[in-house]
Design a protein around this motif. Structure first.
Motif, PDB file in Angstrom:
ATOM      1  N   HIS A 185       0.815  -1.214   0.000  1.00 55.91           N
ATOM      2  CA  HIS A 185       0.000   0.000   0.000  1.00 55.91           C
ATOM      3  C   HIS A 185       0.846   1.260   0.000  1.00 55.91           C
ATOM      4  N   THR A 186       0.257   2.299  -0.574  1.00 59.10           N
ATOM      5  CA  THR A 186       0.861   3.630  -0.579  1.00 59.10           C
ATOM      6  C   THR A 186       0.112   4.510   0.424  1.00 59.10           C
ATOM      7  N   PRO A 187       0.652   5.690   0.747  1.00 57.25           N
ATOM      8  CA  PRO A 187      -0.096   6.606   1.618  1.00 57.25           C
ATOM      9  C   PRO A 187      -1.480   6.946   1.049  1.00 57.25           C
ATOM     10  N   GLN A 188      -1.580   7.048  -0.252  1.00 60.78           N
ATOM     11  CA  GLN A 188      -2.872   7.328  -0.874  1.00 60.78           C
ATOM     12  C   GLN A 188      -3.848   6.173  -0.654  1.00 60.78           C
TER      13      GLN A 188
ATOM     14  N   ILE B 128      -8.595   3.827   2.559  1.00 62.33           N
ATOM     15  CA  ILE B 128      -9.061   2.887   3.580  1.00 62.33           C
ATOM     16  C   ILE B 128      -9.601   3.654   4.782  1.00 62.33           C
ATOM     17  N   ASP B 129      -8.857   4.684   5.225  1.00 63.29           N
ATOM     18  CA  ASP B 129      -9.284   5.478   6.379  1.00 63.29           C
ATOM     19  C   ASP B 129     -10.577   6.243   6.084  1.00 63.29           C
ATOM     20  N   GLU B 130     -10.714   6.719   4.862  1.00 65.80           N
ATOM     21  CA  GLU B 130     -11.923   7.456   4.481  1.00 65.80           C
ATOM     22  C   GLU B 130     -13.161   6.564   4.585  1.00 65.80           C
TER      23      GLU B 130
ATOM     24  N   LEU C  75     -13.407   3.825   6.386  1.00 65.83           N
ATOM     25  CA  LEU C  75     -13.593   3.465   7.793  1.00 65.83           C
ATOM     26  C   LEU C  75     -14.268   4.589   8.564  1.00 65.83           C
ATOM     27  N   GLN C  76     -13.883   5.818   8.279  1.00 62.02           N
ATOM     28  CA  GLN C  76     -14.482   6.968   8.955  1.00 62.02           C
ATOM     29  C   GLN C  76     -15.982   7.054   8.677  1.00 62.02           C
ATOM     30  N   GLN C  77     -16.371   6.744   7.452  1.00 65.94           N
ATOM     31  CA  GLN C  77     -17.784   6.790   7.078  1.00 65.94           C
ATOM     32  C   GLN C  77     -18.601   5.707   7.778  1.00 65.94           C
ATOM     33  N   MET C  78     -17.920   4.641   8.202  1.00 67.73           N
ATOM     34  CA  MET C  78     -18.604   3.548   8.881  1.00 67.73           C
ATOM     35  C   MET C  78     -18.774   3.809  10.372  1.00 67.73           C
ATOM     36  N   THR C  79     -17.995   4.724  10.924  1.00 73.31           N
ATOM     37  CA  THR C  79     -17.903   4.889  12.374  1.00 73.31           C
ATOM     38  C   THR C  79     -19.164   5.512  12.971  1.00 73.31           C
TER      39      THR C  79
ATOM     40  N   ALA D  47     -11.082  -0.835  -1.161  1.00 75.44           N
ATOM     41  CA  ALA D  47      -9.848  -0.083  -0.937  1.00 75.44           C
ATOM     42  C   ALA D  47      -8.707  -1.010  -0.528  1.00 75.44           C
ATOM     43  N   ILE D  48      -9.016  -2.018   0.275  1.00 77.57           N
ATOM     44  CA  ILE D  48      -8.001  -3.018   0.620  1.00 77.57           C
ATOM     45  C   ILE D  48      -7.547  -3.741  -0.642  1.00 77.57           C
ATOM     46  N   ALA D  49      -8.510  -4.135  -1.475  1.00 75.56           N
ATOM     47  CA  ALA D  49      -8.173  -4.847  -2.719  1.00 75.56           C
ATOM     48  C   ALA D  49      -7.323  -3.964  -3.624  1.00 75.56           C
ATOM     49  N   ALA D  50      -7.681  -2.677  -3.727  1.00 75.25           N
ATOM     50  CA  ALA D  50      -6.926  -1.767  -4.583  1.00 75.25           C
ATOM     51  C   ALA D  50      -5.493  -1.595  -4.073  1.00 75.25           C
TER      52      ALA D  50
END
Length: 241
Positions: free
Chosen positions: A122-125, A130-132, A134-138, A157-160
């Motif tokens: 994975h890259t920072p992007q 992934i974080d985006e 996850l945030q929407q799920m919280t 996002a994990i797959a990408a």
């Protein structure tokens, strides 16, 4: 050749696509057997109440989907199962519990390996995507239809993040078809419990990826998917590395 009752097609519909869908269903459900010759263009046109050019366009679509092969001067035939080159799962097929379980079982090793590769590549992007998601799920107040979309976005996002386009292709395909299961899980248990457990599982996956720890990432994904199966009351053979 068995008689087939396709029924005529409404003129308001996109005729070739609708005819292709009806013939495709006959093939995938086995009423037209692998290798069996389809009815002639003339017979299909008469049966559906359309022109032969419409039938030819429908057959061309089925050929592009890998369900039909044509032989010049002979006709069109249902492609042998082992030679079909397209993925095709009708949503109605998954109403069968056994079929749904089998698809979910296929999902587990694919996503576990995707988590492992995402931790490595994975890259920072990628992590930002992934974080985006996850945030929407919280938060329980956000666990609505939007939360379900975010759950699917997380897995994509994990797959990408594997940087292997085939993981994204296959996982995205499967995730779309089992998305109704997320609704089923929500209806089968206390909402707050599902939110708390599901978010925690996704956080563990994210943290394993972010730490570039492939073992932690794959174990977290395996734990999540086995838990999801249990919440859906699916009996799936244990998958381990």
């Amino acid at each position: 050749m068995a008689a087939m009752d396709f029924g005529q097609i409404s003129r308001s519909e996109h005729l070739p696509a609708r005819i292709a869908a009806k013939i495709g269903r006959e093939i995938t459900e086995g009423r037209i057997a692998p290798g069996e010759k389809l009815p002639t263009e003339h017979l299909l046109a008469t049966t559906f109440g359309v022109s032969r050019s419409v039938v030819r366009e429908a057959i061309a679509q089925l050929r592009n989907e890998g369900l039909v092969e044509t032989r010049q001067g002979v006709g069109a035939f249902a492609t042998e199962i082992e030679r079909r080159q397209s993925l095709r799962i009708e949503q109605g097929d998954l109403a069968n519990r056994g079929s749904f379980r089998d698809l979910f079982q296929l999902r587990i090793p694919l996503e576990v390996e995707a988590a492992r590769l995402a931790a490595i590549h994975h890259t920072p992007q990628d992590l930002g995507k992934i974080d985006e998601a996850l945030q929407q799920m919280t938060g329980a107040e956000k666990w609505t239809e939007q939360g379900i979309v975010a759950d699917l976005a997380f897995h994509r996002a994990i797959a990408a993040a594997t940087h292997n386009e085939y993981f994204l292709l296959f996982i995205g395909f499967i995730a779309e078809r089992i998305s109704l299961a997320i609704n089923a899980a929500r209806a089968a248990a206390v909402l707050e419990e599902i939110v708390e457990v599901t978010i925690a599982e996704h956080v563990s996956i994210r943290n394993g990826v972010a730490a570039r720890d492939p073992v932690k990432a794959e174990e977290a994904m395996r734990h999540h998917l086995n838990g999801a199966a249990a919440r859906l009351d699916l009996t799936i053979e244990s998958f381990s590395s």
